[in-house]
Design an enzyme around this catalytic site. Structure first.
Site, PDB file in Angstrom:
ATOM      1  N   GLU A 262      55.294  -7.007  51.790  1.00 55.95           N
ATOM      2  CA  GLU A 262      55.531  -6.292  50.257  1.00 55.95           C
ATOM      3  C   GLU A 262      56.685  -6.148  50.020  1.00 55.95           C
ATOM      4  OE1 GLU A 262      52.757  -2.955  47.730  1.00 55.95           O
ATOM      5  OE2 GLU A 262      53.895  -2.340  49.364  1.00 55.95           O
ATOM      6  N   ASP A 324      47.304  -1.775  42.990  1.00 58.79           N
ATOM      7  CA  ASP A 324      48.434  -0.391  42.903  1.00 58.79           C
ATOM      8  C   ASP A 324      48.672  -0.608  40.796  1.00 58.79           C
ATOM      9  OD1 ASP A 324      48.738   0.570  45.262  1.00 58.79           O
ATOM     10  OD2 ASP A 324      50.726  -1.020  45.543  1.00 58.79           O
TER      11      ASP A 324
HETATM   12  C1  NOJ Z   1      51.573   0.008  48.840  1.00 65.67           C
HETATM   13  C2  NOJ Z   1      50.018  -0.250  48.540  1.00 65.67           C
HETATM   14  O1  NOJ Z   1      50.223  -1.200  48.124  1.00 65.67           O
HETATM   15  C3  NOJ Z   1      49.868   1.734  47.860  1.00 65.67           C
HETATM   16  O2  NOJ Z   1      48.860   0.975  48.198  1.00 65.67           O
HETATM   17  C4  NOJ Z   1      49.741   2.534  49.093  1.00 65.67           C
HETATM   18  O3  NOJ Z   1      50.247   3.649  48.239  1.00 65.67           O
HETATM   19  C5  NOJ Z   1      51.656   2.662  49.587  1.00 65.67           C
HETATM   20  N1  NOJ Z   1      51.940   1.260  50.165  1.00 65.67           N
HETATM   21  C6  NOJ Z   1      52.083   3.680  50.454  1.00 65.67           C
HETATM   22  O4  NOJ Z   1      51.938   3.011  51.399  1.00 65.67           O
END
Ligand code: NOJ
Length: 530
Positions: A262, A324
């Site tokens: 990510e 997200d």
């Molecule tokens: C990215 C994740 O997809 C998200 O849901 C999370 O809040 C943050 N990283 C922190 O771990």
């Protein structure tokens, strides 16, 4: 094109573990629930499933605050349940990718508890504790992605600790060797249990600039999704890629495992530095999450992504939704038109070389739910004291049947309430309807799987007006697969000659002897002679 490793073009389905299927009736999804629904995923036609964190966690960020990355939270089941899920998935031919959260731990992690209990403890330096700044406040001007300062005071010691997310998620200090050793142990723990790969949370994080100096005043007001742009000292430090080089060596000791990062950076040339034969296999390609649904914007982003990820040992990824962001039918205007645009977008991406990542419920055409304030749980909502709605609306449970109150998800009370769409957009109703979004996903994924071994790696753009998009890939022995997208709001005639459509995102595509008519907000795959 001969088929490479499975992950190069495999379709990955993201399961948000809390919201997929609840086997024990506590209102929260769990591993046995997922296991019971694996046949649904094989029937859908995906190659792999990515599970969001199911590890021991106080759930300050719904599992992205991990207290023990090698244990399962009782809310979700047991390690034996994880083993059983892996066993049954593999028996069905499904791969399983699990989430790793190496940027931070939970504040309940035993290391952090030791660090708090004794400032002289050997664990203290595995996190980022610092003295107060000259004004007695936080040591620098960094802000949490979730809002407010990125520092919380540890009152007994008078020092602050860094957390780029919630105060329950202290950041590790990756300059400490013990952190590296621990993460290698964690990798092997899951590789030995048989997982097929990892999704790496905040993969552009981990290292911070060495002296933790102030970030420059933020000129950039890029979308908050791309927080790295406004905090250059907190993210994307040169050292982080070295971590993935080492991890790749570990993965390469095993067969065909994958790491997808990510890497939440808006510039794809920066993202591309994370992927390659000696580092991550893939990174999410996020600019599409904020792009308008317009042909010229898409052509530019796809061209850029194909070039950026044309790296030996890597492959491009395509993603429209995740836990997200606002679900893409809603981003595209919602309602009937938003749903049409969303299906057209999906069909276009499925025609590209690389790996599509789907988010649970998008195959039902789910829109963002309006979660009433009393039910909201996202730390973004809590830390902003209600100023920012947060992500709960994309995390509501999966509706399996049309029967309230649990909609086949739970026999109890769901942890987030279902919205009105569940009555129509659910697996049972859509399975019975050949014109449903689910039926469309099944058709498209089945065809994609059938064609992929014969598709050429190169994308040839068709010469079309700039508000239309079309590209072709060779299809061994059969000519070319042509994908056309009419993102506009009126039907258009295209000078594309092809045989009847192989699959379309909506009704009404007409293939004539001299042109092809594509209705508004529709994409089609056509077979063309060459
Ligand atoms: C990215 C994740 O997809 C998200 O849901 C999370 O809040 C943050 N990283 C922190 O771990």
């Amino acid at each position: 094109m001969s088929r490479g490793a499975w992950w190069q073009d495999g379709v990955v389905y993201q399961v948000y573990v809390r919201s997929f299927a609840d086997a024990n009736g506590d209102g929260i999804g769990d591993l046995p629930g997922i296991t019971s629904r694996l046949p649904y995923l094989t029937e859908l036609g995906v190659d792999a499933v990515w599970l969001t964190p199911f590890y021991l966690s106080p759930m300050a960020d719904h599992g992205y605050d991990v207290a023990d990355q090698c244990d399962v939270d009782p809310l979700f089941g047991t390690l034996a349940d994880a083993d059983e899920l892996l066993r049954q998935a593999h028996a069905l031919g499904l791969r399983v990718i699990v989430d790793l959260v190496p940027n931070h731990s939970s504040s309940r992690h035993k290391w952090f508890q030791e660090a708090l209990a004794d400032p002289a403890s050997a664990y203290r330096d595995r996190y980022l504790f610092r003295r107060a700044g000259p004004d007695g406040g936080p040591p620098n001007n960094w802000e949490s992605v979730f809002g407010g300062p990125a520092w919380t005071l540890d009152e007994p010691s008078g020092e602050y600790y860094l957390h780029l997310f919630d105060s329950g998620q202290p950041d590790f200090d990756w300059r400490h060797p013990a952190v590296h050793v621990e993460w290698e142990r964690i990798l092997r723990f899951w590789l030995d249990r048989g997982v097929d790969g990892f999704r790496i949370d905040v993969a552009h994080g981990l290292y911070k600039q060495v002296d933790l100096s102030d970030n420059p005043p933020s000129g950039s007001q890029e979308t908050t999704l791309f927080h790295a742009a406004s905090m250059p000292h907190a993210w994307d430090q040169p050292e982080v890629v070295e971590v993935y080089r080492r991890w790749r060596q570990v993965l390469d000791e095993y067969d065909a495992r994958v790491m997808v990062g990510e890497v939440f950076l808006s510039q794809l040339d920066k993202v591309a530095r994370f992927v390659g034969a000696d580092r991550l296999h893939q990174s999410f390609n996020f600019p599409l999450l904020v792009a308008p649904f317009e042909a010229d914007a898409w052509r530019a982003l796809i061209t850029e992504a194909l070039a950026a990820f044309a790296v030996e040992g890597a492959s491009p990824t395509w993603v429209l939704s995740n836990h997200d962001v606002i679900r893409h039918p809603t981003r595209y205007g919602g309602g009937v038109a938003g749903g049409e645009r969303a299906r057209a977008a999906t069909l276009t991406l499925l025609a590209l070389p690389g790996a599509p990542y789907l988010y649970e419920g998008e195959e039902l055409g789910l829109e963002q739910d309006e979660v009433p304030p009393d039910y909201r749980q996202d730390p973004i909502w809590q830390r902003s004291k209600g100023a920012v709605t947060g992500r709960d609306g994309s995390r509501t449970p999966m509706p399996w049947t049309a029967d309230p109150p649990g909609y086949g998800f739970t026999a109890g009370a769901p942890w987030l309430p279902f919205g009105p769409q569940a009555a129509e957009r659910n697996v049972a109703t859509e399975t019975a309807d050949a014109s449903s979004t689910l039926a469309f996903y099944r058709r498209a994924l089945r065809l994609r799987r059938e064609l992929t071994p014969d598709l050429g790696a190169t994308v040839r753009w068709l010469d079309l007006p700039s508000d239309l998009l079309g590209f072709a890939r060779t299809l061994a022995g059969r000519g070319e697969l042509v994908c056309v997208l009419n993102a506009t709001d009126r039907a258009r005639d295209l000078a594309v000659v092809a045989s009847s459509p192989l699959v379309t995102s909506g009704a009404g595509v007409f293939v004539g002897p001299e042109h092809t008519r594509i209705p508004a907000r529709t994409a089609a795959w056509l077979l063309a002679d060459v």
